[in-house]
Design an enzyme around this catalytic site. Structure first.
Site, PDB file in Angstrom:
ATOM      1  N   TYR A 205      66.808  23.159   9.805  1.00 10.88           N
ATOM      2  CA  TYR A 205      65.598  22.807   8.910  1.00 10.88           C
ATOM      3  C   TYR A 205      66.211  21.942   7.616  1.00 10.88           C
ATOM      4  O   TYR A 205      65.268  21.446   6.986  1.00 10.88           O
ATOM      5  CB  TYR A 205      64.717  23.996   8.571  1.00 10.88           C
ATOM      6  CG  TYR A 205      65.311  25.220   8.013  1.00 10.88           C
ATOM      7  CD1 TYR A 205      65.747  25.359   6.906  1.00 10.88           C
ATOM      8  CD2 TYR A 205      65.199  26.413   8.852  1.00 10.88           C
ATOM      9  CE1 TYR A 205      66.358  26.259   6.316  1.00 10.88           C
ATOM     10  CE2 TYR A 205      65.820  27.201   8.302  1.00 10.88           C
ATOM     11  CZ  TYR A 205      66.708  27.524   7.122  1.00 10.88           C
ATOM     12  OH  TYR A 205      67.077  28.721   6.756  1.00 10.88           O
ATOM     13  N   LYS A 206      67.450  22.092   7.360  1.00 10.82           N
ATOM     14  CA  LYS A 206      68.253  21.344   6.232  1.00 10.82           C
ATOM     15  C   LYS A 206      68.524  19.867   6.509  1.00 10.82           C
ATOM     16  O   LYS A 206      67.515  18.987   6.745  1.00 10.82           O
ATOM     17  CB  LYS A 206      69.134  22.104   5.727  1.00 10.82           C
ATOM     18  CG  LYS A 206      68.714  23.484   5.294  1.00 10.82           C
ATOM     19  CD  LYS A 206      70.135  24.234   4.645  1.00 10.82           C
ATOM     20  CE  LYS A 206      69.860  25.977   4.471  1.00 10.82           C
ATOM     21  NZ  LYS A 206      69.171  25.877   3.224  1.00 10.82           N
TER      22      LYS A 206
ATOM     23  N   ARG B  56      69.180  22.644  -8.568  1.00  9.41           N
ATOM     24  CA  ARG B  56      70.156  22.206  -7.518  1.00  9.41           C
ATOM     25  C   ARG B  56      69.645  20.703  -6.921  1.00  9.41           C
ATOM     26  O   ARG B  56      68.303  20.771  -6.552  1.00  9.41           O
ATOM     27  CB  ARG B  56      70.213  23.261  -6.415  1.00  9.41           C
ATOM     28  CG  ARG B  56      71.211  23.250  -5.218  1.00  9.41           C
ATOM     29  CD  ARG B  56      70.960  24.353  -4.429  1.00  9.41           C
ATOM     30  NE  ARG B  56      69.829  24.441  -3.502  1.00  9.41           N
ATOM     31  CZ  ARG B  56      69.577  24.974  -2.524  1.00  9.41           C
ATOM     32  NH1 ARG B  56      70.574  25.612  -1.931  1.00  9.41           N
ATOM     33  NH2 ARG B  56      68.471  25.261  -1.769  1.00  9.41           N
TER      34      ARG B  56
ATOM     35  N   PHE C   8      75.295  33.526   0.504  1.00  6.08           N
ATOM     36  CA  PHE C   8      73.594  33.412   0.792  1.00  6.08           C
ATOM     37  C   PHE C   8      73.050  34.876   1.077  1.00  6.08           C
ATOM     38  O   PHE C   8      73.844  35.431   1.875  1.00  6.08           O
ATOM     39  CB  PHE C   8      73.062  32.440   1.775  1.00  6.08           C
ATOM     40  CG  PHE C   8      71.500  32.198   1.792  1.00  6.08           C
ATOM     41  CD1 PHE C   8      71.095  31.457   0.689  1.00  6.08           C
ATOM     42  CD2 PHE C   8      71.049  32.899   2.618  1.00  6.08           C
ATOM     43  CE1 PHE C   8      69.913  31.151   0.717  1.00  6.08           C
ATOM     44  CE2 PHE C   8      69.513  32.880   2.380  1.00  6.08           C
ATOM     45  CZ  PHE C   8      68.870  32.058   1.478  1.00  6.08           C
TER      46      PHE C   8
ATOM     47  N   ASP D  90      79.179  30.352   8.706  1.00  3.75           N
ATOM     48  CA  ASP D  90      77.894  29.961   8.384  1.00  3.75           C
ATOM     49  C   ASP D  90      77.843  28.408   7.999  1.00  3.75           C
ATOM     50  O   ASP D  90      78.150  28.182   7.148  1.00  3.75           O
ATOM     51  CB  ASP D  90      77.205  30.809   7.340  1.00  3.75           C
ATOM     52  CG  ASP D  90      75.671  30.392   7.159  1.00  3.75           C
ATOM     53  OD1 ASP D  90      75.296  29.328   7.311  1.00  3.75           O
ATOM     54  OD2 ASP D  90      75.034  31.563   6.434  1.00  3.75           O
TER      55      ASP D  90
END
Ligand SMILES: Cc1ncc(COP(=O)(O)O)c(C=O)c1O
Length: 426
Positions: free
Chosen positions: A236-237, A385, A141, A211
Site C-alpha cells: 500500500y505504500k 514526515r 516499526f 522488512d
C-alpha cells in the site's frame, strides 16, 4: 515556545521557480504523472504511507466488481486467474527487489508474514540450541517488535533483544538465531547497509529477515545477489496497491526445501482442492499462503504494479533523492532549517524516500499543511514526515510545498484550534 519565524530575506521564490521549471524539464520520469489520478491542487507527500491510485488500478477495481464478480461470478477463480493472483503479483514485485519471480508471493500483512518468517527461521536454527536470541533494531516499526514479543511469549526459550541500528555489526554473536531488521527506518528514513549486514550475520550463522515496507518501489535492492534469507514488504505504500493492500514475502531459493510455516491453511497446501485430511505444504513460497486471498485488493495491487513496467529502479531512486535534496536546499535557503530540524540523514545515500522534521507542534503543522493542499503525515511524538515518491511529484511541487510551509510557519497558522484536534489516524 519556539521563537517567531521569518523567512530569510535572501530567499527569492521568483528565481527559485525558474530553477524548479528547469529541473522538471530534465526529469526523465515526468511522463509517469499522467498515470495517477490525484486530486487537483494537492501536493501529495505521503506516498510513503498510502500510495495514490493509478487509472489502471481504478479501471481494474471497476472491472473486478462489475464484470468478474457481478457477471462471471465463481468461474472467475479460473477464468480470471483469481487463484493465481498471489504468484502473479509476486512475479511483478520480484524485479523491483532483485529477486527471482519464484521467490516472491503476495499474501496477508507484514505483521502476519513476520510471524510466519520468524517461526520458519527459528525452526531452521532449532538444531543449534545455543542460538536463543532474536535481534531487532531500536526504533523499528512497532509491529515488528510486537510480533517478536508475542512469539517469545509462546516460545520462552528465546529472548528478544533491541539493538542500536548504528551498532548492529557488533551485536552479532553465535547465540543469535535471527536478525530482523527494517531496511529504511519508518521515521527517519535512515537506510541500513543490507549487503554488508547480511554477509556479517551469515558469517556468524545468523538468518536475516528484512522488512522492506519503505524500500519496495522506491530503492533498488538486490535480494538474490546479496544472499538475503527472507524479506517482507507491503503493497500500500510505494507500490500504490490501495488501503490495506496485501503484503509480500521473499524467500531465497536455497531455503525453499526447509520452509515450515506455522499457519498451515488450505491455500498453502500442495493440493488445496483435493480436500485431504492431513496438511501437506505446497513447494517453495506457495506454502506461505494460508487462507483465501483477498481478491479485490490483490487485483487492484496487480493492476497498480503496471506503473513500474517501463521504469528503471535506478531512475526512481535518483529522482527521489533529487527531490528530497531539493527540498532540503530550499529548507536551508528559506530559513526553515532554523525552526524545523531535520532528523533524517543529511547524506542522500543514507536515506530512503522520506524526510523527517521535528517540532513541538509537528501535529498541528501537518494538519495546517494538509488544509493548504500539501499532504504529509505526523509520527508521534513530534515528527513531521514528508515522502518524495518520484512517479507523480515534480520539482515545482516541492517548491510550492516549501512556499506553503513557510507561510504556515510565518503566520503561525498551525496555532488555530482546528489544527490541534488529534484524529484517530495521524
Ligand atoms: C516498517 C514497517 N513495517 C510494518 C508496517 C505495517 O505492517 P502491516 O502491513 O502489518 O500493517 C509498517 C507500516 O507503516 C512499516 O512502516
Amino acid at each position: 515556545m519556539p521563537e517567531t519565524f521569518k523567512r530569510l530575506p535572501s530567499f527569492d521564490f521568483v528565481s527559485a521557480t525558474a530553477a524548479a521549471v528547469k529541473l522538471d524539464k530534465l526529469d526523465v520520469l515526468k511522463h509517469k504523472r499522467t498515470e495517477f489520478d490525484l486530486p487537483q491542487d494537492t501536493i501529495y507527500l505521503d506516498g510513503n504511507s498510502l500510495g495514490p491510485v493509478t487509472y489502471t488500478a481504478k479501471q481494474r477495481a471497476r472491472d473486478i466488481v462489475e464484470q468478474q464478480w457481478q457477471t462471471d461470478l465463481i468461474q472467475s477463480w479460473n477464468s480470471h486467474s483469481w487463484i493465481h493472483l498471489p504468484q502473479m503479483v509476486g512475479a511483478k514485485i520480484a524485479p523491483l527487489i532483485g529477486a527471482k519471480v519464484t521467490s516472491v508471493i503476495a499474501c496477508d500483512s507484514i505483521s502476519v508474514n513476520l510471524y510466519k518468517l520468524l517461526c520458519v527461521c527459528l525452526a531452521q536454527q532449532a538444531c543449534d540450541t545455543q542460538r536463543t536470541k532474536i535481534l531487532t533494531q531500536i526504533g523499528n516499526f512497532p509491529t515488528d517488535g510486537y510480533i517478536a514479543q508475542g512469539l517469545v511469549q509462546q516460545k520462552p526459550q528465546y529472548t528478544l533483544q533491541f539493538i542500536d541500528e548504528k551498532a548492529i555489526l557488533s551485536a552479532l554473536s553465535e547465540d543469535v538465531a535471527v536478525l530482523m531488521l527494517t531496511h529504511v527506518n519508518y521515521k527517519t528514513g535512515y537506510v541500513l547497509d543490507m549487503a554488508t549486514i547480511t554477509a556479517a550475520a551469515h558469517a556468524k550463522g545468523i538468518l536475516v529477515i528484512w522488512d522492506l515496507a519503505h524500500t519496495a518501489g522506491i530503492l533498488p535492492v538486490e535480494l538474490d545477489t546479496w544472499r538475503v534469507d527472507y524479506a517482507v514488504g507491503c503493497g500500500y505504500k510505494y507500490l500504490n496497491g490501495g488501503p490495506g493492500a496485501p503484503a509480500f514475502i521473499y524467500a531465497a531459493e536455497r531455503h525453499h526445501q526447509q520452509i515450515q510455516q506455522p499457519l498451515s491453511g488450505w491455500m498453502g497446501h500442495a493440493a488445496p482442492f483435493a480436500f485431504t485430511q492431513d496438511y501437506m505444504p505446497a513447494s517453495g513460497v506457495d506454502s506461505f499462503l494460508c487462507g483465501t486471498p483477498p481478491v479485490l485488493s490483490m487485483s487492484v495491487l496487480d493492476a497498480a504494479l503496471e506503473v513500474f513496467a517501463d521504469v528503471d529502479m535506478a531512475h526512481i531512486k535518483a529522482k527521489t533523492l533529487a527531490l528530497s535534496e531539493y527540498f532540503l536546499d530550499l529548507w536551508q535557503a528559506s530559513g526553515l532549517a532554523q525552526i524545523l530540524p531535520c532528523i533524517s540523514p543529511i547524506s542522500p545515500q543514507q536515506r530512503g524516500g522520506q524526510l523527517a522534521f521535528t517540532h513541538p507542534e509537528a501535529y498541528a503543522i501537518c494538519q495546517a499543511l494538509i488544509a493548504n493542499g500539501v499532504v504529509g503525515d505526523f509520527r508521534a511524538p513530534n515528527v513531521l514526515r514528508l515522502g518524495f515518491a518520484p512517479l507523480y511529484l515534480s520539482f515545482t511541487d516541492i517548491l510550492e510545498s516549501i512556499k506553503r510551509l513557510v507561510e504556515i510557519m510565518e503566520n503561525e497558522t498551525y496555532r488555530q484550534e482546528q489544527y490541534q484536534v488529534k484524529q484517530a489516524v495521524t
